[in-house]
Design a protein around this motif. Structure first.
Motif, short mmCIF file in Angstrom:
data_model
loop_
_atom_site.label_atom_id
_atom_site.label_comp_id
_atom_site.label_asym_id
_atom_site.label_seq_id
_atom_site.Cartn_x
_atom_site.Cartn_y
_atom_site.Cartn_z
N ALA A 12 2.15 -21.20 20.73
CA ALA A 12 1.94 -21.93 19.49
C ALA A 12 0.58 -22.63 19.52
CB ALA A 12 3.05 -22.94 19.26
N GLU A 13 0.24 -23.20 20.67
CA GLU A 13 -1.05 -23.88 20.82
C GLU A 13 -2.21 -22.89 20.68
OE1 GLU A 13 -3.01 -26.59 24.23
OE2 GLU A 13 -0.90 -27.02 23.77
N GLU A 14 -2.06 -21.71 21.26
CA GLU A 14 -3.10 -20.68 21.16
C GLU A 14 -3.27 -20.22 19.70
OE1 GLU A 14 -2.53 -17.41 23.90
OE2 GLU A 14 -2.16 -18.81 25.56
N LEU A 15 -2.15 -20.08 19.00
CA LEU A 15 -2.22 -19.68 17.59
C LEU A 15 -2.91 -20.77 16.76
CD1 LEU A 15 1.27 -18.03 17.10
CD2 LEU A 15 -0.96 -16.89 17.09
N GLU A 16 -2.63 -22.04 17.06
CA GLU A 16 -3.30 -23.13 16.35
C GLU A 16 -4.80 -23.10 16.61
OE1 GLU A 16 -1.54 -26.94 17.15
OE2 GLU A 16 0.44 -26.28 16.49
N ILE A 20 -10.34 -21.88 14.68
CA ILE A 20 -11.57 -21.09 14.78
C ILE A 20 -11.81 -20.32 13.48
CG2 ILE A 20 -12.60 -19.09 15.93
CD1 ILE A 20 -11.23 -20.15 18.54
N ALA A 21 -10.75 -19.72 12.94
CA ALA A 21 -10.87 -18.98 11.68
C ALA A 21 -11.28 -19.89 10.54
CB ALA A 21 -9.56 -18.26 11.36
N LEU A 22 -10.74 -21.11 10.48
CA LEU A 22 -11.08 -22.05 9.41
C LEU A 22 -12.54 -22.50 9.52
CD1 LEU A 22 -7.82 -24.18 9.23
CD2 LEU A 22 -8.66 -22.51 7.56
N VAL A 23 -13.02 -22.70 10.74
CA VAL A 23 -14.43 -23.07 10.93
C VAL A 23 -15.33 -21.95 10.47
CG1 VAL A 23 -16.20 -23.52 12.69
CG2 VAL A 23 -14.03 -24.76 12.76
#
Length: 121
Positions: free
Chosen positions: A15-19, A24-27
């Protein structure tokens, strides 16, 4: 019971890796959006804040003649002249075609109002 704990830890790590991947995608998305935004020269801002007619300011900034804008907007040159001289109220439909032709948002064509010109709230 230790299998349950290790499964829980693995799920938490996943879950932490997905967050992290989402962050990263949002940045990256924010950078793309920012790169696509047009910067407006100070001279355009100054002219707008001085109360010049936005259609005229943006038209000149885009390097268009009145005839060019009229053609791009599908209206007569007399309409452009009337808008730029402030002689008449302009239908929203006309302002929308001007905005599209000038590659600006419709609200960019609303005249700026100085703080001293704003009425009571």
């Amino acid at each position: 019971m230790s299998a349950d704990i290790s499964d829980g830890n693995a799920a938490a790590r996943e879950a932490e890796e997905l967050e992290d991947q989402l962050d990263i995608a949002l940045v990256k998305l924010a950078r793309v959006e920012q790169a696509n935004e047009e910067t407006v020269p100070f001279e355009v801002v100054r002219r707008l804040s001085d109360g010049e007619v936005p259609v005229a300011v943006w038209r000149e900034h885009r390097g268009l003649s009145r005839s060019d804008l009229a053609s791009a907007a599908g209206v007569g040159v007399d309409v452009v002249e009337a808008v730029e001289s402030g002689k008449e109220d302009v239908p929203l439909r006309i302002m929308q075609v001007f905005a599209r032709a000038l590659r600006v948002d419709l609200d960019d064509l609303v005249p700026w109002v100085g703080a001293d010109e704003v009425g009571p709230a």
